[in-house]
Design a protein around this motif. Structure first.
Motif, PDB file in Angstrom:
ATOM      1  N   MET A  85       0.829  -1.202   0.000  1.00  0.00           N
ATOM      2  CA  MET A  85       0.000   0.000   0.000  1.00  0.00           C
ATOM      3  C   MET A  85       0.864   1.253   0.000  1.00  0.00           C
ATOM      4  SD  MET A  85      -2.911  -1.118   2.773  1.00  0.00           S
ATOM      5  CE  MET A  85      -3.854  -2.639   2.578  1.00  0.00           C
ATOM      6  N   LEU A  86       1.917   1.241   0.821  1.00  0.00           N
ATOM      7  CA  LEU A  86       2.808   2.399   0.901  1.00  0.00           C
ATOM      8  C   LEU A  86       3.567   2.593  -0.406  1.00  0.00           C
ATOM      9  CD1 LEU A  86       4.196   1.901   4.520  1.00  0.00           C
ATOM     10  CD2 LEU A  86       2.338   3.399   3.766  1.00  0.00           C
ATOM     11  N   ALA A  87       3.915   1.502  -1.071  1.00  0.00           N
ATOM     12  CA  ALA A  87       4.546   1.625  -2.386  1.00  0.00           C
ATOM     13  C   ALA A  87       3.606   2.312  -3.366  1.00  0.00           C
ATOM     14  CB  ALA A  87       4.951   0.243  -2.905  1.00  0.00           C
ATOM     15  N   GLY A  88       2.321   1.937  -3.323  1.00  0.00           N
ATOM     16  CA  GLY A  88       1.344   2.578  -4.198  1.00  0.00           C
ATOM     17  C   GLY A  88       1.210   4.062  -3.923  1.00  0.00           C
ATOM     18  N   LEU A  89       1.278   4.451  -2.655  1.00  0.00           N
ATOM     19  CA  LEU A  89       1.201   5.870  -2.306  1.00  0.00           C
ATOM     20  C   LEU A  89       2.438   6.618  -2.786  1.00  0.00           C
ATOM     21  CD1 LEU A  89      -0.328   5.539   1.264  1.00  0.00           C
ATOM     22  CD2 LEU A  89      -1.417   6.605  -0.728  1.00  0.00           C
ATOM     23  N   ALA A  90       3.618   5.985  -2.670  1.00  0.00           N
ATOM     24  CA  ALA A  90       4.839   6.623  -3.154  1.00  0.00           C
ATOM     25  C   ALA A  90       4.796   6.806  -4.663  1.00  0.00           C
ATOM     26  CB  ALA A  90       6.056   5.795  -2.743  1.00  0.00           C
ATOM     27  N   VAL A  91       4.200   5.837  -5.364  1.00  0.00           N
ATOM     28  CA  VAL A  91       4.016   5.986  -6.812  1.00  0.00           C
ATOM     29  C   VAL A  91       3.054   7.135  -7.105  1.00  0.00           C
ATOM     30  CG1 VAL A  91       3.090   4.868  -8.879  1.00  0.00           C
ATOM     31  CG2 VAL A  91       4.594   3.586  -7.337  1.00  0.00           C
ATOM     32  N   ALA A  92       1.945   7.191  -6.362  1.00  0.00           N
ATOM     33  CA  ALA A  92       0.969   8.267  -6.546  1.00  0.00           C
ATOM     34  C   ALA A  92       1.576   9.628  -6.254  1.00  0.00           C
ATOM     35  CB  ALA A  92      -0.245   8.029  -5.646  1.00  0.00           C
ATOM     36  N   ASP A  93       2.535   9.684  -5.334  1.00  0.00           N
ATOM     37  CA  ASP A  93       3.196  10.941  -4.991  1.00  0.00           C
ATOM     38  C   ASP A  93       4.296  11.311  -5.975  1.00  0.00           C
ATOM     39  OD1 ASP A  93       1.550  11.192  -2.795  1.00  0.00           O
ATOM     40  OD2 ASP A  93       3.025  10.457  -1.346  1.00  0.00           O
ATOM     41  N   GLY A  94       4.483  10.490  -6.996  1.00  0.00           N
ATOM     42  CA  GLY A  94       5.475  10.780  -8.018  1.00  0.00           C
ATOM     43  C   GLY A  94       6.907  10.538  -7.584  1.00  0.00           C
ATOM     44  N   ARG A  95       7.108   9.749  -6.528  1.00  0.00           N
ATOM     45  CA  ARG A  95       8.447   9.526  -6.003  1.00  0.00           C
ATOM     46  C   ARG A  95       9.153   8.328  -6.625  1.00  0.00           C
ATOM     47  NH1 ARG A  95      10.279  14.042  -3.376  1.00  0.00           N
ATOM     48  NH2 ARG A  95       8.669  14.874  -1.976  1.00  0.00           N
ATOM     49  N   MET A  96       8.383   7.438  -7.208  1.00  0.00           N
ATOM     50  CA  MET A  96       8.964   6.263  -7.861  1.00  0.00           C
ATOM     51  C   MET A  96       7.890   5.636  -8.730  1.00  0.00           C
ATOM     52  SD  MET A  96       9.111   3.536  -4.671  1.00  0.00           S
ATOM     53  CE  MET A  96       7.648   2.606  -4.191  1.00  0.00           C
ATOM     54  N   SER A  97       8.252   4.568  -9.428  1.00  0.00           N
ATOM     55  CA  SER A  97       7.285   3.803 -10.217  1.00  0.00           C
ATOM     56  C   SER A  97       7.549   2.323  -9.996  1.00  0.00           C
ATOM     57  CB  SER A  97       7.413   4.135 -11.705  1.00  0.00           C
ATOM     58  OG  SER A  97       8.638   3.618 -12.226  1.00  0.00           O
ATOM     59  N   GLY A  98       6.659   1.498 -10.496  1.00  0.00           N
ATOM     60  CA  GLY A  98       6.874   0.070 -10.358  1.00  0.00           C
ATOM     61  C   GLY A  98       8.114  -0.400 -11.080  1.00  0.00           C
ATOM     62  N   SER A  99       8.496   0.307 -12.125  1.00  0.00           N
ATOM     63  CA  SER A  99       9.676  -0.078 -12.900  1.00  0.00           C
ATOM     64  C   SER A  99      10.962   0.562 -12.390  1.00  0.00           C
ATOM     65  CB  SER A  99       9.476   0.276 -14.374  1.00  0.00           C
ATOM     66  OG  SER A  99       9.293   1.678 -14.530  1.00  0.00           O
ATOM     67  N   SER A 100      10.882   1.401 -11.356  1.00  0.00           N
ATOM     68  CA  SER A 100      12.091   2.025 -10.799  1.00  0.00           C
ATOM     69  C   SER A 100      13.056   0.954 -10.311  1.00  0.00           C
ATOM     70  CB  SER A 100      11.731   2.943  -9.636  1.00  0.00           C
ATOM     71  OG  SER A 100      10.991   4.058 -10.060  1.00  0.00           O
ATOM     72  N   ARG A 101      14.328   1.127 -10.605  1.00  0.00           N
ATOM     73  CA  ARG A 101      15.347   0.193 -10.141  1.00  0.00           C
ATOM     74  C   ARG A 101      15.684   0.532  -8.689  1.00  0.00           C
ATOM     75  NH1 ARG A 101      20.044  -0.497 -14.503  1.00  0.00           N
ATOM     76  NH2 ARG A 101      20.724   1.442 -13.480  1.00  0.00           N
ATOM     77  N   ILE A 102      15.640  -0.479  -7.835  1.00  0.00           N
ATOM     78  CA  ILE A 102      15.740  -0.203  -6.402  1.00  0.00           C
ATOM     79  C   ILE A 102      17.093   0.381  -6.023  1.00  0.00           C
ATOM     80  CG2 ILE A 102      14.022  -1.988  -5.873  1.00  0.00           C
ATOM     81  CD1 ILE A 102      16.356  -3.687  -4.733  1.00  0.00           C
ATOM     82  N   PHE A 103      18.172  -0.032  -6.708  1.00  0.00           N
ATOM     83  CA  PHE A 103      19.485   0.476  -6.335  1.00  0.00           C
ATOM     84  C   PHE A 103      19.733   1.883  -6.870  1.00  0.00           C
ATOM     85  CE2 PHE A 103      20.097  -4.123  -5.745  1.00  0.00           C
ATOM     86  CZ  PHE A 103      20.537  -4.107  -4.428  1.00  0.00           C
ATOM     87  N   ASP A 104      18.821   2.382  -7.708  1.00  0.00           N
ATOM     88  CA  ASP A 104      18.851   3.795  -8.077  1.00  0.00           C
ATOM     89  C   ASP A 104      18.197   4.659  -7.003  1.00  0.00           C
ATOM     90  OD1 ASP A 104      20.084   3.143 -10.441  1.00  0.00           O
ATOM     91  OD2 ASP A 104      18.236   3.236 -11.647  1.00  0.00           O
ATOM     92  N   LEU A 105      17.359   4.043  -6.176  1.00  0.00           N
ATOM     93  CA  LEU A 105      16.651   4.770  -5.123  1.00  0.00           C
ATOM     94  C   LEU A 105      17.344   4.657  -3.771  1.00  0.00           C
ATOM     95  CD1 LEU A 105      12.995   3.721  -6.067  1.00  0.00           C
ATOM     96  CD2 LEU A 105      14.057   5.951  -6.455  1.00  0.00           C
ATOM     97  N   LEU A 106      17.971   3.528  -3.515  1.00  0.00           N
ATOM     98  CA  LEU A 106      18.659   3.330  -2.246  1.00  0.00           C
ATOM     99  C   LEU A 106      19.933   4.170  -2.188  1.00  0.00           C
ATOM    100  CD1 LEU A 106      18.283  -0.550  -1.936  1.00  0.00           C
ATOM    101  CD2 LEU A 106      17.218   1.148  -0.438  1.00  0.00           C
TER     102      LEU A 106
END
Length: 355
Positions: A85-106
């Motif tokens: 659910m929190l991932a969906g909210l972060a996507v809605a907030d424009g902070r990431m997408s489902g296709s975002s690479r995790i090591f680009d965000l960490l």
């Protein structure tokens, strides 16, 4: 927190003061009398609470322990669904997408310190973690797996533990991802969801528990959740979150209502739809969405698909779209053999017929 299933919406304004004050310890409705009697007689071992809501209204609620309505119940891996659910909210907030690479965000140090570096690891996406299908060797159901969650708890840095795992090998007897339904090889991995929590908080630039409170729990009227934390202080997205039974209902009702609560679209409807759609095949009797089990439940001559939040001990929140119902069952059957079977029998033999 340890493992999940091994064998198998009412506006929020009305879910606050008036409903939370009810204790529901009066005589049960006639159709739930047998279910309550069977639980009280110990047929399903240590069931601690049941809540049944239909068409957004509580039709049965009972607590079988002394803790009652205000107890924050450790529902173990049901926490993972909250992470989705929190991932969906972060996507809605424009902070990431489902296709975002995790090591680009960490933080960059994760990649710099990584053991077993591999371009395939660097390509791991948010969606890979949401569907339990990343390519690292991580399987909580295999005691020999390098990524088994029990090994993670022995080290200080749980996220680096995940980052350091090698790539999964696929011998001839194991289906390769490309040959699997949905193109994904499902392996249940708590370390991956733990890492997802760090991915989310890195993307939104806010501690995970604070973000959860602001964007999800406060709008739903959920107060004082009890988070578990890693030795380095990361709120554990992989399990152990303490919530009241009615809090779990609110979360289930939110998704049954397509992400709407309190007259507002709290989580995008498209995210809810994708979360509750098959994204991977977990077992013969269950597909997997975005950190939701999609249980196939025999009922009469038909089979119901029940999106389920599930945690060790048989703790579960079942969504029953065909019946417009949410069923919450909490337990302390943590040391019982096949605890989920007790919950499943309670659901299918006593509660579903009452609906």
């Amino acid at each position: 927190m340890h493992r999940t299933l091994l064998c198998f919406t009412l506006a929020v304004a009305s879910l606050t003061a008036a409903t939370d004050a009810a204790t529901a310890q009066t005589a049960p409705p006639a159709r739930f009398e047998q279910a309550q009697k069977n639980v009280e007689q110990g047929r399903y071992k240590a069931i601690t609470s049941i809540l049944v809501a239909q068409e957004g209204q509580v039709v049965y609620e009972h607590y079988f322990d002394a803790e009652g309505t205000e107890a924050r119940r450790n529902t173990r891996s049901a926490t993972k669904t909250v992470a989705g659910m929190l991932a969906g909210l972060a996507v809605a907030d424009g902070r990431m997408s489902g296709s975002s690479r995790i090591f680009d965000l960490l933080p960059a140090q994760r990649r710099a310190r990584m053991q077993h570096p591999d371009p395939r690891k660097l390509a791991i996406s948010v969606e890979d973690l949401l569907t339990m299908s990343s390519l690292v060797e991580c399987n909580d159901d295999n005691q020999f797996s390098r990524g088994n969650e029990e090994r993670m708890y022995l080290v200080e840095d749980w996220v680096q533990f995940y980052a350091d795992l090698p790539v999964q090998g696929f011998p001839a007897w194991m289906p390769k991802p490309a040959d699997s339904p949905h193109g994904r090889s499902f392996r249940y991995c708590t370390a991956g969801v733990t890492t997802l929590g760090d991915v989310i908080q890195s993307a939104v630039r806010e501690p995970l528990d604070a973000y959860a409170q602001r964007r999800l729990f406060d709008p739903l009227g959920i107060h004082a959740p009890e988070w578990q934390h890693s030795p380095l202080g990361l709120a554990q997205a992989g399990g152990g979150l303490g919530l009241r039974t009615r809090d779990l209902w609110k979360l289930g009702q939110l998704y049954l209502d397509g992400g709407r609560a309190g007259g507002q679209q709290l989580i995008p409807a498209d995210w809810v739809r994708r979360s509750l759609a098959p994204q991977a095949v977990a077992r013969e009797d269950a597909d997997y969405g975005y950190l939701w089990w999609l249980m196939k439940i025999p009922f009469g001559a038909s089979t119901l698909t029940a999106p389920t939040m599930a945690g060790n001990g048989g703790n579960a929140v079942f969504l029953l779209p065909e019946k417009r119902a949410v069923i919450v069952i909490t337990t302390t059957n943590f040391n019982e053999r096949q605890p989920h079977l007790h919950t499943f029998k309670l659901l299918t033999q006593d509660l579903l017929p009452a609906l």
